[in-house]
Write an enzyme that holds these catalytic residues in place. Sequence first.
Site, PDB file in Angstrom:
ATOM      1  N   ASP A  62      -9.433  27.063  98.889  1.00  0.00           N
ATOM      2  CA  ASP A  62      -8.288  28.103  98.973  1.00  0.00           C
ATOM      3  C   ASP A  62      -7.450  28.074  97.625  1.00  0.00           C
ATOM      4  O   ASP A  62      -7.261  26.761  97.088  1.00  0.00           O
ATOM      5  CB  ASP A  62      -8.297  28.604  99.997  1.00  0.00           C
ATOM      6  CG  ASP A  62      -7.244  29.258 100.480  1.00  0.00           C
ATOM      7  OD1 ASP A  62      -7.160  29.958  99.596  1.00  0.00           O
ATOM      8  OD2 ASP A  62      -5.938  29.815 101.521  1.00  0.00           O
ATOM      9  N   ASN A 103     -12.904  39.367 101.881  1.00  0.00           N
ATOM     10  CA  ASN A 103     -12.814  39.238 100.206  1.00  0.00           C
ATOM     11  C   ASN A 103     -12.928  40.735  99.989  1.00  0.00           C
ATOM     12  O   ASN A 103     -12.545  40.824  99.482  1.00  0.00           O
ATOM     13  CB  ASN A 103     -13.440  38.454  99.515  1.00  0.00           C
ATOM     14  CG  ASN A 103     -12.893  37.274 100.242  1.00  0.00           C
ATOM     15  OD1 ASN A 103     -13.389  35.921  99.956  1.00  0.00           O
ATOM     16  ND2 ASN A 103     -11.550  36.526 100.929  1.00  0.00           N
TER      17      ASN A 103
HETATM   18  C1  FPP Z   1      -9.229  31.012  97.020  1.00  0.00           C
HETATM   19  O1  FPP Z   1      -8.080  30.969  95.964  1.00  0.00           O
HETATM   20  C2  FPP Z   1     -10.760  32.294  96.521  1.00  0.00           C
HETATM   21  C3  FPP Z   1     -11.327  32.564  96.399  1.00  0.00           C
HETATM   22  C4  FPP Z   1     -11.483  34.002  97.038  1.00  0.00           C
HETATM   23  C5  FPP Z   1     -12.694  32.358  95.431  1.00  0.00           C
HETATM   24  C6  FPP Z   1     -13.538  30.924  95.188  1.00  0.00           C
HETATM   25  C7  FPP Z   1     -13.553  31.574  93.907  1.00  0.00           C
HETATM   26  C8  FPP Z   1     -13.203  30.605  92.880  1.00  0.00           C
HETATM   27  C9  FPP Z   1     -13.382  29.872  93.634  1.00  0.00           C
HETATM   28  C10 FPP Z   1     -14.200  30.715  91.550  1.00  0.00           C
HETATM   29  C11 FPP Z   1     -15.544  31.267  91.015  1.00  0.00           C
HETATM   30  C12 FPP Z   1     -16.833  30.056  91.629  1.00  0.00           C
HETATM   31  C13 FPP Z   1     -17.972  29.900  91.812  1.00  0.00           C
HETATM   32  C14 FPP Z   1     -19.014  29.687  92.790  1.00  0.00           C
HETATM   33  C15 FPP Z   1     -18.076  29.426  89.888  1.00  0.00           C
HETATM   34  P1  FPP Z   1      -6.976  32.586  96.869  1.00  0.00           P
HETATM   35  O2  FPP Z   1      -7.358  33.817  95.862  1.00  0.00           O
HETATM   36  O3  FPP Z   1      -6.904  32.702  98.336  1.00  0.00           O
HETATM   37  O4  FPP Z   1      -5.654  31.464  97.077  1.00  0.00           O
HETATM   38  P2  FPP Z   1      -4.386  31.860  97.393  1.00  0.00           P
HETATM   39  O5  FPP Z   1      -4.511  31.722  98.981  1.00  0.00           O
HETATM   40  O6  FPP Z   1      -3.881  31.066  96.648  1.00  0.00           O
HETATM   41  O7  FPP Z   1      -3.952  33.723  97.256  1.00  0.00           O
END
Ligand code: FPP
Length: 246
Positions: A25, A73
């Site tokens: 996250d 998501n």
């Molecule tokens: C949470 O950050 C992250 C995600 C919803 C996506 C996770 C994806 C990756 C790390 C990239 C690609 C993965 C692979 C396996 C290649 P957020 O957007 O919720 O952050 P925030 O809470 O700060 O807004």
Amino acid sequence: MTNNKGPDPRMDMARIPRHVAIIMDGNGRWAKRTGQPRSKGHEAGARNVREITEACRELGVKALSLFAFSTENWRRSKREVDSLFNLMTKSIKRYSDQIHKTNVRLLHMGLSDGLPAEVAGDIQKCVELTRNNTAMDVCIALNYGGRRELTDAARKIARQVQQGELRPEDITEETLAAHLYLPGHSEVDLLIRTSGENRISNFMLWQISYAEIVVTPTLWPDFNRDRLHETLVEYQSRNRRFGGRP
Ligand code: FPP
């Protein structure tokens, strides 16, 4: 960033968790903090997947489960969802060979239905390519929700009961575990959540029953080897009782 200092001296290499799961996250907040669009945060997050996978493999972790995209998501903007999937196909294409060379087996946990065809196809190819690898399992939870996984397991079991193959009184915890998406990939020892939120967010609800949970304030793109090692030291300081007495 690669750390050349070697493992944290406080870490007991004989007590490395077998299965680590991570709720990655904080990509969005990382992007905001650095004055960039959210997509840049996800790109930095994807680069970090590679770094942490490699660090876990070197430490002897046998399974790593990464929450990449939840069934919830889809509520994000189409633009963000598209850019996330785009990034995932790019990452899988780019790293497939390296995943294979390092003897890592890729697994997908979640619903293939609903995924863009290209993403589902690329993952499937990498899963096939690496199916006999033995160093570590890397499980990408994509289009995954823990409640949905348990609901799907209940449905499969109900069908067996309906067809007279199973009696309700013979359903045990093992029966349920055997009907999860990846039956051989069950118990999590350490669940890490980055960016400071104290939530499970519907991740591996069955498999984390006795996991030790470590929430770190570090945002996922900044969660480097040093932070991982600190997390393992914290894990090793815990007294795991599994409901029993010490
Ligand atoms: C949470 O950050 C992250 C995600 C919803 C996506 C996770 C994806 C990756 C790390 C990239 C690609 C993965 C692979 C396996 C290649 P957020 O957007 O919720 O952050 P925030 O809470 O700060 O807004």
